[in-house]
Design an enzyme around this catalytic site. Structure first.
Site, PDB file in Angstrom:
ATOM      1  N   GLN A 196       0.826  -1.200   0.000  1.00  0.00           N
ATOM      2  CA  GLN A 196       0.000   0.000   0.000  1.00  0.00           C
ATOM      3  C   GLN A 196       0.866   1.257   0.000  1.00  0.00           C
ATOM      4  OE1 GLN A 196      -3.324  -0.684   2.453  1.00  0.00           O
ATOM      5  NE2 GLN A 196      -4.185   1.362   2.275  1.00  0.00           N
TER       6      GLN A 196
ATOM      7  N   SER B 249       4.108  -6.251   2.843  1.00  0.00           N
ATOM      8  CA  SER B 249       2.790  -6.211   3.478  1.00  0.00           C
ATOM      9  C   SER B 249       1.756  -6.905   2.587  1.00  0.00           C
ATOM     10  CB  SER B 249       2.402  -4.763   3.821  1.00  0.00           C
ATOM     11  OG  SER B 249       1.258  -4.710   4.635  1.00  0.00           O
ATOM     12  N   LEU B 250       0.759  -6.182   2.061  1.00  0.00           N
ATOM     13  CA  LEU B 250      -0.235  -6.844   1.211  1.00  0.00           C
ATOM     14  C   LEU B 250       0.422  -7.498   0.008  1.00  0.00           C
ATOM     15  CD1 LEU B 250      -1.320  -5.539  -1.770  1.00  0.00           C
ATOM     16  CD2 LEU B 250      -1.679  -3.600  -0.262  1.00  0.00           C
TER      17      LEU B 250
ATOM     18  N   ARG C 200      -9.197  -8.318   4.419  1.00  0.00           N
ATOM     19  CA  ARG C 200      -8.071  -7.807   5.209  1.00  0.00           C
ATOM     20  C   ARG C 200      -8.154  -6.291   5.339  1.00  0.00           C
ATOM     21  NH1 ARG C 200      -2.640  -6.112   4.010  1.00  0.00           N
ATOM     22  NH2 ARG C 200      -1.042  -6.909   5.472  1.00  0.00           N
TER      23      ARG C 200
ATOM     24  N   HIS D 244       0.089  -2.865  11.248  1.00  0.00           N
ATOM     25  CA  HIS D 244       1.247  -3.621  11.733  1.00  0.00           C
ATOM     26  C   HIS D 244       1.654  -3.242  13.150  1.00  0.00           C
ATOM     27  CE1 HIS D 244       1.689  -5.482   7.851  1.00  0.00           C
ATOM     28  NE2 HIS D 244       1.702  -4.301   7.279  1.00  0.00           N
TER      29      HIS D 244
ATOM     30  N   GLN E 279       1.564 -11.397  10.366  1.00  0.00           N
ATOM     31  CA  GLN E 279       1.938 -10.168   9.659  1.00  0.00           C
ATOM     32  C   GLN E 279       1.016  -8.996   9.994  1.00  0.00           C
ATOM     33  OE1 GLN E 279       0.458  -8.945   5.925  1.00  0.00           O
ATOM     34  NE2 GLN E 279       2.290  -9.668   4.878  1.00  0.00           N
TER      35      GLN E 279
END
Length: 317
Positions: free
Chosen positions: A10, A95-96, A120, A204, A253
């Site tokens: 992102q 991340s994603l 998510r 996170h 994560q």
């Protein structure tokens, strides 16, 4: 040349992303149609035309970025003859982007990855009421010093290291007041730059526990296969390839640190000499250059990028 393919997270989204790929390559258009069908929403129209504020929403940006990455990858397979099993030693995503990497490795279908990322994004947004969380970027600081700042700023609230991006860039996440204190402490300790980020939620960090629980439930119900290639997991900074390990890492994560610096360093140490960033933007390539300056980088997100990849492959570069 040993190659790793990496997938952005992102922040790399931009209105218009993927449009040129879809116009020029049927393989890309098919991926966008598959994602639209999976979500029951014309997400591709939002990606191509905006508005930007809607595209930037976490629940849209996450599946959209995955869609561009997988569309670009399918074009490389169709036009450049890419076979990841022989053309890549490792995959990783920020991340994603780890979902994009796993979809590329066959762990998820594109449709399954889109549905999981929509969930998510919704779960992460809902985990903390707006205004109660914050994130801040510290520039020009070592990870250990950033962790000490976070610990000193917490004062009974949450302030965690969310991203260790490398090149002296560390992102903190947590309660708004604690992150504000972290920015002040960082400036007092001579950190080159400490700024609050314009984000919709504190990603996170421990405040994301409700989202982690939601993802554990969703992943338990999802079709998850062993990966065809080793994927370097954000929370471990080492490769995983079994479905059980993968699910555990994806759940971890949500609240855990994205250990990007260590992940790139691990791959470079394992012999990777070229990193190919697949998807929107060039953020990860910039980070790679700071972490592993001897490694070559290449971006693939547009038809021109595809042509350059083909040219590089033909020349053996």
């Amino acid at each position: 040349m040993t190659t790793a393919f990496i997938f952005p997270g992102q922040g790399s989204q931009a209105v218009g992303m993927g449009r040129a790929l879809a116009d020029a390559h049927p393989a890309a258009a098919r991926v966008f149609a598959e994602v639209d069908d999976a979500l029951g929403q014309p997400l591709s129209r939002l990606m191509f035309d905006g508005p930007e504020a809607e595209l930037t929403l976490t629940s849209n940006a996450q599946p959209a970025l995955m869609a561009v990455s997988l569309a670009a990858l399918r074009v490389l397979e169709a036009e450049a003859g890419l076979d990841l099993r022989s053309g890549a030693s490792y995959l990783a995503g920020h991340s994603l982007g780890e979902y994009s990497a796993l979809a590329a490795a066959g762990t998820f279908s594109v449709a399954e990855a889109a549905r999981l990322l929509r969930l998510r994004g919704d779960a992460m947004q809902a985990a903390v009421p707006v205004g109660q969380g914050a994130m801040a970027a510290l520039i020009g600081v070592e990870p250990e010093a950033a962790a000490a700042i976070a610990a000193d700023a917490a004062a009974g609230e949450v302030c965690d290291v969310a991203n260790d991006n490398g090149g002296g860039q560390v992102v903190l996440s947590g309660s708004a007041a604690a992150v504000d204190r972290a920015v002040a402490i960082a400036k007092a300790r001579g950190v080159k730059r400490a700024v609050l980020l314009a984000v919709s939620a504190p990603f996170h960090c421990a405040l994301m526990r409700p989202a982690a629980d939601a993802m554990a439930e969703a992943l338990d119900a999802a079709e998850v296969a062993d990966s065809a290639l080793p994927v370097v997991a954000n929370v471990l900074a080492r490769p995983v390839d079994t479905a059980g390990e993968i699910v555990g890492c994806l759940v971890g994560q949500v609240c855990g640190t994205v250990r990007w610096r260590e992940s790139i360093a691990w791959m470079a140490g394992a012999g990777v000499t070229r990193f190919v960033e697949v998807g929107s933007g060039k953020v990860l390539s910039g980070l790679v250059k700071r972490i592993a300056p001897a490694a070559a980088t290449l971006n693939v997100g547009t038809p021109d990028d595809v042509a350059r990849f083909i040219e590089a492959a033909a020349s053996g570069a």
